[in-house]
Write a protein that holds these residues in place. Structure first.
Motif, mmCIF file in Angstrom:
data_model
loop_
_atom_site.group_PDB
_atom_site.id
_atom_site.type_symbol
_atom_site.label_atom_id
_atom_site.label_comp_id
_atom_site.label_asym_id
_atom_site.label_seq_id
_atom_site.Cartn_x
_atom_site.Cartn_y
_atom_site.Cartn_z
ATOM 1 N N LEU A 15 0.824 -1.209 0.000
ATOM 2 C CA LEU A 15 0.000 0.000 0.000
ATOM 3 C C LEU A 15 0.860 1.263 0.000
ATOM 4 C CD1 LEU A 15 -2.620 -1.165 2.666
ATOM 5 C CD2 LEU A 15 -2.830 -1.231 0.175
ATOM 6 N N ASP A 16 2.163 1.089 -0.212
ATOM 7 C CA ASP A 16 3.120 2.209 -0.206
ATOM 8 C C ASP A 16 3.091 2.990 1.103
ATOM 9 O OD1 ASP A 16 4.237 1.735 -2.719
ATOM 10 O OD2 ASP A 16 2.597 2.801 -3.716
ATOM 11 N N ILE A 17 3.040 2.246 2.208
ATOM 12 C CA ILE A 17 3.052 2.865 3.532
ATOM 13 C C ILE A 17 4.347 2.450 4.226
ATOM 14 C CG2 ILE A 17 1.906 3.003 5.767
ATOM 15 C CD1 ILE A 17 -0.705 2.226 4.330
ATOM 16 N N GLY A 18 5.061 3.403 4.769
ATOM 17 C CA GLY A 18 6.258 3.128 5.551
ATOM 18 C C GLY A 18 7.423 2.632 4.723
ATOM 19 N N THR A 19 8.415 2.093 5.448
ATOM 20 C CA THR A 19 9.628 1.574 4.828
ATOM 21 C C THR A 19 9.762 0.096 5.167
ATOM 22 O OG1 THR A 19 10.697 3.717 5.097
ATOM 23 C CG2 THR A 19 12.133 1.833 4.674
ATOM 24 N N GLN A 20 9.937 -0.721 4.153
ATOM 25 C CA GLN A 20 10.123 -2.163 4.350
ATOM 26 C C GLN A 20 11.626 -2.448 4.301
ATOM 27 O OE1 GLN A 20 7.503 -4.796 2.157
ATOM 28 N NE2 GLN A 20 9.220 -6.171 1.769
ATOM 29 N N TRP A 21 12.161 -3.024 5.383
ATOM 30 C CA TRP A 21 13.598 -3.219 5.524
ATOM 31 C C TRP A 21 14.082 -4.596 5.123
ATOM 32 C CZ3 TRP A 21 16.622 0.870 6.136
ATOM 33 C CH2 TRP A 21 16.024 2.047 6.565
ATOM 34 N N LEU A 22 13.194 -5.539 4.957
ATOM 35 C CA LEU A 22 13.561 -6.888 4.514
ATOM 36 C C LEU A 22 12.676 -7.266 3.334
ATOM 37 C CD1 LEU A 22 13.835 -8.879 7.891
ATOM 38 C CD2 LEU A 22 15.700 -7.937 6.519
ATOM 39 N N PRO A 23 13.197 -8.027 2.388
ATOM 40 C CA PRO A 23 12.348 -8.462 1.271
ATOM 41 C C PRO A 23 11.257 -9.405 1.777
ATOM 42 C CG PRO A 23 14.486 -9.534 1.178
ATOM 43 C CD PRO A 23 14.550 -8.539 2.295
ATOM 44 N N GLN A 24 10.048 -9.216 1.269
ATOM 45 C CA GLN A 24 8.941 -10.034 1.753
ATOM 46 C C GLN A 24 8.075 -10.578 0.632
ATOM 47 O OE1 GLN A 24 8.948 -10.621 5.183
ATOM 48 N NE2 GLN A 24 7.679 -12.245 4.454
ATOM 49 N N GLY A 25 8.136 -10.018 -0.524
ATOM 50 C CA GLY A 25 7.291 -10.484 -1.606
ATOM 51 C C GLY A 25 5.903 -9.893 -1.513
ATOM 52 N N GLU A 26 5.027 -10.417 -2.345
ATOM 53 C CA GLU A 26 3.673 -9.871 -2.454
ATOM 54 C C GLU A 26 2.629 -10.667 -1.674
ATOM 55 O OE1 GLU A 26 2.694 -7.015 -3.981
ATOM 56 O OE2 GLU A 26 4.830 -6.635 -4.217
ATOM 57 N N ARG A 27 3.058 -11.692 -0.942
ATOM 58 C CA ARG A 27 2.057 -12.511 -0.244
ATOM 59 C C ARG A 27 1.380 -11.717 0.879
ATOM 60 N NH1 ARG A 27 7.035 -14.414 1.183
ATOM 61 N NH2 ARG A 27 7.513 -14.536 3.388
ATOM 62 N N PRO A 28 0.149 -12.108 1.208
ATOM 63 C CA PRO A 28 -0.595 -11.399 2.257
ATOM 64 C C PRO A 28 0.142 -11.460 3.602
ATOM 65 C CG PRO A 28 -2.035 -12.899 1.065
ATOM 66 C CD PRO A 28 -0.641 -13.188 0.622
ATOM 67 N N GLY A 29 -0.204 -10.525 4.485
ATOM 68 C CA GLY A 29 0.485 -10.450 5.765
ATOM 69 C C GLY A 29 -0.385 -10.672 6.977
ATOM 70 N N PHE A 30 -1.663 -10.977 6.767
ATOM 71 C CA PHE A 30 -2.579 -11.121 7.908
ATOM 72 C C PHE A 30 -2.980 -12.572 8.086
ATOM 73 C CE2 PHE A 30 -6.826 -11.416 9.700
ATOM 74 C CZ PHE A 30 -6.699 -10.629 10.829
ATOM 75 N N PRO A 31 -2.784 -13.082 9.288
ATOM 76 C CA PRO A 31 -2.012 -12.558 10.414
ATOM 77 C C PRO A 31 -0.527 -12.860 10.230
ATOM 78 C CG PRO A 31 -3.043 -14.621 11.048
ATOM 79 C CD PRO A 31 -3.462 -14.340 9.633
ATOM 80 N N SER A 32 0.279 -12.292 11.084
ATOM 81 C CA SER A 32 1.720 -12.511 11.004
ATOM 82 C C SER A 32 2.044 -13.950 11.413
ATOM 83 C CB SER A 32 2.444 -11.552 11.953
ATOM 84 O OG SER A 32 3.781 -11.964 12.159
ATOM 85 N N LEU A 33 2.703 -14.673 10.518
ATOM 86 C CA LEU A 33 3.128 -16.042 10.842
ATOM 87 C C LEU A 33 4.175 -16.031 11.946
ATOM 88 C CD1 LEU A 33 3.085 -19.072 10.408
ATOM 89 C CD2 LEU A 33 4.656 -18.758 8.487
#
Length: 181
Positions: free
Chosen positions: A84-102
């Motif tokens: 959603l172009d919010i904040g800064t991502q410091w590690l590569p994560q890909g496009e997979r969903p994030g809810f909930p955090s594994l």
């Protein structure tokens, strides 16, 4: 996700001016602490039946946590902050969903199991470590706070259900052993 969730994320997420050592520490916590906690649990289980039981219960909880998160993400795919172009991502994560955090779900599944079966300094240390893992994910820009809170609650619930199932199984075994032949 709500406006409050986004505001909390922006407040907790590391910014480009954050010292590199803090980013590196958070990345180490996120990447290595979960595995180290399981390895420590395995080491404590060597030769100790009570800890062996804890290890197996924690591993069962971790497996159920992984499956549960996969189901959530399949049927309720929520985007990560970077999508959603919010904040800064410091590690590569890909496009997979994030809810909930594994990471949060798994860490709290293991931590709550250790806490329930060993209500001592080890249980407290595991819960603190799980909280650090969970917070590192927001700090590194990989999850919204809601992803973390729901993951922590889901992990704790899984651990409690597994622990209750173990207690019920023990009672059945004890009743069978005490039953007249």
């Amino acid at each position: 996700m709500t406006l409050l969730d986004i505001q909390l994320f922006v407040w907790l997420n590391a910014v480009p001016g954050t010292p590199a050592w803090r980013i590196a520490l958070a990345a180490a916590i996120s990447n290595w602490l979960p595995a180290l906690l399981v390895l420590l649990l395995a080491a404590m289980a060597a030769g100790r039946p009570a800890w062996r039981r804890t290890l197996w219960a924690a591993l069962v909880s971790l497996l159920i946590a992984w499956v549960s998160v996969r189901v959530f993400r399949e049927y309720l795919p929520m985007p990560r902050p970077a999508a959603l172009d919010i904040g800064t991502q410091w590690l590569p994560q890909g496009e997979r969903p994030g809810f909930p955090s594994l990471h949060a779900t798994g860490a709290f599944a293991v931590a709550v199991m250790v806490l329930r079966l060993h209500f001592d300094r080890w249980g407290a240390a595991y819960v603190v470590a799980a909280a650090l893992v969970a917070l590192s994910r927001v700090f590194l820009g990989l999850h919204f706070p809601t992803d973390i809170v729901v993951g922590a609650m889901l992990g704790a619930l899984i651990a409690l259900v597994v622990e209750r199932a173990l207690v019920a199984r023990q009672w059945r075994v004890l009743r069978r052993a005490a039953a007249p032949s």
